[in-house]
Design an enzyme around this catalytic site. Sequence first.
Site, PDB file in Angstrom:
ATOM      1  N   PRO A 145       0.824  -1.210   0.000  1.00  9.91           N
ATOM      2  CA  PRO A 145       0.000   0.000   0.000  1.00  9.91           C
ATOM      3  C   PRO A 145       0.862   1.267   0.000  1.00  9.91           C
ATOM      4  O   PRO A 145       2.087   1.184   0.017  1.00  9.91           O
ATOM      5  CB  PRO A 145      -0.748  -0.121   1.329  1.00  9.91           C
ATOM      6  N   LYS A 170       5.091  -5.209  -6.068  1.00 11.37           N
ATOM      7  CA  LYS A 170       4.218  -4.249  -6.764  1.00 11.37           C
ATOM      8  C   LYS A 170       3.859  -3.166  -5.749  1.00 11.37           C
ATOM      9  O   LYS A 170       2.998  -3.357  -4.889  1.00 11.37           O
ATOM     10  CB  LYS A 170       2.960  -4.975  -7.256  1.00 11.37           C
ATOM     11  N   SER A 172       2.401   0.576  -4.401  1.00  9.50           N
ATOM     12  CA  SER A 172       1.170   1.307  -4.728  1.00  9.50           C
ATOM     13  C   SER A 172       1.435   2.269  -5.885  1.00  9.50           C
ATOM     14  O   SER A 172       2.505   2.871  -5.977  1.00  9.50           O
ATOM     15  CB  SER A 172       0.698   2.086  -3.507  1.00  9.50           C
ATOM     16  N   GLU A 173       0.446   2.434  -6.714  1.00  7.33           N
ATOM     17  CA  GLU A 173       0.556   3.374  -7.839  1.00  7.33           C
ATOM     18  C   GLU A 173       0.667   4.817  -7.351  1.00  7.33           C
ATOM     19  O   GLU A 173       1.064   5.701  -8.103  1.00  7.33           O
ATOM     20  CB  GLU A 173      -0.628   3.227  -8.800  1.00  7.33           C
ATOM     21  N   ALA A 225     -11.272  -4.775   0.372  1.00  5.04           N
ATOM     22  CA  ALA A 225     -11.904  -4.978  -0.945  1.00  5.04           C
ATOM     23  C   ALA A 225     -10.894  -5.596  -1.915  1.00  5.04           C
ATOM     24  O   ALA A 225     -11.199  -6.585  -2.604  1.00  5.04           O
ATOM     25  CB  ALA A 225     -12.413  -3.642  -1.476  1.00  5.04           C
ATOM     26  N   THR A 226      -9.686  -5.036  -1.952  1.00  2.00           N
ATOM     27  CA  THR A 226      -8.678  -5.598  -2.861  1.00  2.00           C
ATOM     28  C   THR A 226      -8.240  -6.982  -2.367  1.00  2.00           C
ATOM     29  O   THR A 226      -8.041  -7.898  -3.171  1.00  2.00           O
ATOM     30  CB  THR A 226      -7.450  -4.660  -2.949  1.00  2.00           C
ATOM     31  N   GLU A 244      -2.759  -8.740   4.947  1.00  7.37           N
ATOM     32  CA  GLU A 244      -2.634  -7.725   6.003  1.00  7.37           C
ATOM     33  C   GLU A 244      -3.587  -6.600   5.607  1.00  7.37           C
ATOM     34  O   GLU A 244      -3.279  -5.789   4.730  1.00  7.37           O
ATOM     35  CB  GLU A 244      -1.195  -7.188   6.057  1.00  7.37           C
ATOM     36  N   CYS A 278      -2.776   1.537   9.572  1.00  7.60           N
ATOM     37  CA  CYS A 278      -3.661   0.386   9.766  1.00  7.60           C
ATOM     38  C   CYS A 278      -3.959   0.145  11.237  1.00  7.60           C
ATOM     39  O   CYS A 278      -5.051  -0.262  11.587  1.00  7.60           O
ATOM     40  CB  CYS A 278      -3.058  -0.855   9.122  1.00  7.60           C
ATOM     41  N   TRP A 445       3.336  -9.786  13.193  1.00  6.26           N
ATOM     42  CA  TRP A 445       2.425  -8.717  12.786  1.00  6.26           C
ATOM     43  C   TRP A 445       1.277  -9.320  11.999  1.00  6.26           C
ATOM     44  O   TRP A 445       1.500 -10.061  11.039  1.00  6.26           O
ATOM     45  CB  TRP A 445       3.172  -7.705  11.904  1.00  6.26           C
TER      46      TRP A 445
HETATM   47  P1  NAD Z   1      -5.529  -0.886  -1.829  1.00  6.18           P
HETATM   48  O1  NAD Z   1      -6.212  -2.163  -1.532  1.00  6.18           O
HETATM   49  O2  NAD Z   1      -6.269   0.149  -2.580  1.00  6.18           O
HETATM   50  O3  NAD Z   1      -4.176  -1.129  -2.629  1.00  6.18           O
HETATM   51  C1  NAD Z   1      -3.138  -1.938  -2.116  1.00  6.18           C
HETATM   52  C2  NAD Z   1      -2.301  -2.458  -3.270  1.00  6.18           C
HETATM   53  O4  NAD Z   1      -3.081  -3.350  -4.043  1.00  6.18           O
HETATM   54  C3  NAD Z   1      -1.816  -1.383  -4.229  1.00  6.18           C
HETATM   55  O5  NAD Z   1      -0.498  -1.671  -4.605  1.00  6.18           O
HETATM   56  C4  NAD Z   1      -2.767  -1.534  -5.396  1.00  6.18           C
HETATM   57  O6  NAD Z   1      -2.257  -1.085  -6.629  1.00  6.18           O
HETATM   58  C5  NAD Z   1      -2.952  -3.025  -5.424  1.00  6.18           C
HETATM   59  N1  NAD Z   1      -4.149  -3.491  -6.124  1.00  6.18           N
HETATM   60  C6  NAD Z   1      -5.305  -2.825  -6.353  1.00  6.18           C
HETATM   61  N2  NAD Z   1      -6.170  -3.622  -7.029  1.00  6.18           N
HETATM   62  C7  NAD Z   1      -5.545  -4.794  -7.228  1.00  6.18           C
HETATM   63  C8  NAD Z   1      -5.912  -6.020  -7.860  1.00  6.18           C
HETATM   64  N3  NAD Z   1      -7.125  -6.187  -8.409  1.00  6.18           N
HETATM   65  N4  NAD Z   1      -5.025  -7.019  -7.875  1.00  6.18           N
HETATM   66  C9  NAD Z   1      -3.813  -6.882  -7.289  1.00  6.18           C
HETATM   67  N5  NAD Z   1      -3.399  -5.752  -6.693  1.00  6.18           N
HETATM   68  C10 NAD Z   1      -4.260  -4.710  -6.654  1.00  6.18           C
HETATM   69  O7  NAD Z   1      -5.062  -0.326  -0.407  1.00  6.18           O
HETATM   70  P2  NAD Z   1      -4.362   1.049  -0.119  1.00  6.18           P
HETATM   71  O8  NAD Z   1      -5.381   2.136  -0.238  1.00  6.18           O
HETATM   72  O9  NAD Z   1      -3.096   1.160  -0.877  1.00  6.18           O
HETATM   73  O10 NAD Z   1      -3.954   0.847   1.414  1.00  6.18           O
HETATM   74  C11 NAD Z   1      -4.757   1.236   2.477  1.00  6.18           C
HETATM   75  C12 NAD Z   1      -5.315   0.006   3.176  1.00  6.18           C
HETATM   76  O11 NAD Z   1      -4.251  -0.839   3.575  1.00  6.18           O
HETATM   77  C13 NAD Z   1      -6.046   0.362   4.451  1.00  6.18           C
HETATM   78  O12 NAD Z   1      -7.218  -0.397   4.552  1.00  6.18           O
HETATM   79  C14 NAD Z   1      -5.055  -0.043   5.537  1.00  6.18           C
HETATM   80  O13 NAD Z   1      -5.635  -0.337   6.784  1.00  6.18           O
HETATM   81  C15 NAD Z   1      -4.418  -1.246   4.921  1.00  6.18           C
HETATM   82  N6  NAD Z   1      -3.122  -1.509   5.532  1.00  6.18           N
HETATM   83  C16 NAD Z   1      -2.982  -2.625   6.314  1.00  6.18           C
HETATM   84  C17 NAD Z   1      -1.778  -2.881   6.948  1.00  6.18           C
HETATM   85  C18 NAD Z   1      -1.584  -4.090   7.815  1.00  6.18           C
HETATM   86  O14 NAD Z   1      -0.458  -4.357   8.215  1.00  6.18           O
HETATM   87  N7  NAD Z   1      -2.614  -4.848   8.127  1.00  6.18           N
HETATM   88  C19 NAD Z   1      -0.705  -2.002   6.768  1.00  6.18           C
HETATM   89  C20 NAD Z   1      -0.887  -0.882   5.967  1.00  6.18           C
HETATM   90  C21 NAD Z   1      -2.095  -0.649   5.347  1.00  6.18           C
END
Ligand code: NAD
Length: 542
Positions: A145, A170, A172-173, A225-226, A244, A278, A445
């Site tokens: 992320p 990969k 985040s974009e 969702a992802t 995670e 998170c 974690w």
């Molecule tokens: P996101 O789900 O929008 O994106 C996460 C990653 O998934 C990005 O690299 C994105 O490009 C990629 N992605 C998107 N669609 C995909 C697909 N169809 N297939 C494969 N990859 C895809 O999440 P975000 O907005 O980047 O991050 C925020 C979220 O992450 C929050 O909900 C936060 O709580 C959670 N988070 C959790 C932890 C943890 O340790 N549990 C740590 C940090 C963030």
Amino acid sequence: MASAPQLVVEGELRSVNPATLELVGVVPVTPPEEVAGLVAEAANAQEKWGATSFDERRALLLRVARTLLERMDDIAATVTAETGKPIVESFTNELLLAVEQVVWLASHAERVLAPERLRFGIPYLAHKRAHVVYEPLGVLGIIAPWNFPFSIPLTQVAMAVAAGNAVVLKPSELTPLSGDWVARVFAEAGAPDGLVRVAQGAGETGGALVTAPGVAKLIFTGSGATGRRILASAAELLRPVVLELGSKDPMLVFEDADLRRAVDGALWGSFANCGQVCVGVERIYVARELHDRFVSELSRRATELRIGLGEDPGTELGPLISEQQRAKVEDLVSEAKERGAEAIVGGRRPALDLPGWFYEPTVLTGGDPAARIEREEVFGPVVTVRPFDDEDEAVALANASPYGLGASVWTRNPERARRVGARIDAGMVSTNDIGYSYGAGPAPWGGTKQSGFGRTHGKHGLFECSQIKLVDADSGRVPVLWWYPYSRGTLDGFKGVVELLHGDAKLRALWKHRRGLAQLVRRAVRAEVRGAALSSEEKSAP
Ligand code: NAD
């Protein structure tokens, strides 16, 4: 009003500073059809890397740690430019804890992944020489992320590499340059070519990594969702996934808490990284007798936080990552207010001379407990505070969430802390502190419920990156009595074995099944004699 800059333009990711909306840099998108090629390159590198000694792995990780120190100013500047987070946080939450994790892996991976002798404690298996060995999985796909765009992928990549794997990452974009730093640090530290590859892009590129041939396992950090989408595609391939995901962490402040420390903790826990954490505190439950003082002190302190450009060392609160993220926060706050909540402070955009996605630190009280903000992850600088009357109610409120990543208990009574901690349904519960364990090497974690499953960090993270294999070295001389042939006598003999080993009336079992047991003994002796004869024939054969 500034409009949202376009992120993907003609095969390029445009990384934008969310405080100034200026362009930070441009990175070419990896077309989905090229991802499999990156995995193949990583697989090539992994063949040799998987056979390296722990001395070699340790040496690489220590060089990575050194490179992190040499490059920390550049890395921190990139992270702050791409996310707008305060530069102090780029050092504490991105660099310091990344170095800690890498150093821990360098000194502990060998011990954690050493072959483990198994002693079965079963008389008829006493001759076995069995071990559990931890082998590399191959190529891991890591999808990261934007909220900790360097420390999350860096520590996960280091963990995978310490266990003998290669990685395709990969990022985040929204933070591609911070993601690039992960591979650059490994390359500058002298990692073999291909050991850490980066695929840049959004969901399409990520999706291609999820299904690329040759990926042994996925570690995904991001939204639920992802996560669900990834799990569904991986399920088709029976490809394992660590998830995670998000959370809505509760903070329980008991009447015997140190109020000042609790307010300090709440302030940082709710507003650090602009609430985009998170394990950020999103729900605070306070003992009724402390509630009003707590709310007024927290609100006063929230208004004192310095909002501005992350590059300024005095800045304490940067912007949200995107216009979309701010719109989500605004939507949740306005629904909560419509349903009776009061914003004691915040609840609006600050008056600043900056075009970015800023939002004031916000403390909400009261209102409908069924409002969306009570259940959904806000991921912004907004916290709700409610009173509780006793320990049972506090625990029930904490657990009334679909999420279960972290939680914190604030009390001066360690006995109470342990008791309440044991009742909270979360992956990590801390006392009088928040989220510190991300930078602590041995700490696992991960979360429960909709916060995901599997663990990163610590020995459990290393096990996630390993094939856990049972290997034994049997001399082949001890006969196996449950092989063919079967007979009434064998049946009776094994009834006797079960009762003798695990029943209460051992003498009765011995007498009752004496014929069957004797038959098993005769079989064992015959097999022994036959085995000895065969091996002496083999020895005397010309
Ligand atoms: P996101 O789900 O929008 O994106 C996460 C990653 O998934 C990005 O690299 C994105 O490009 C990629 N992605 C998107 N669609 C995909 C697909 N169809 N297939 C494969 N990859 C895809 O999440 P975000 O907005 O980047 O991050 C925020 C979220 O992450 C929050 O909900 C936060 O709580 C959670 N988070 C959790 C932890 C943890 O340790 N549990 C740590 C940090 C963030």
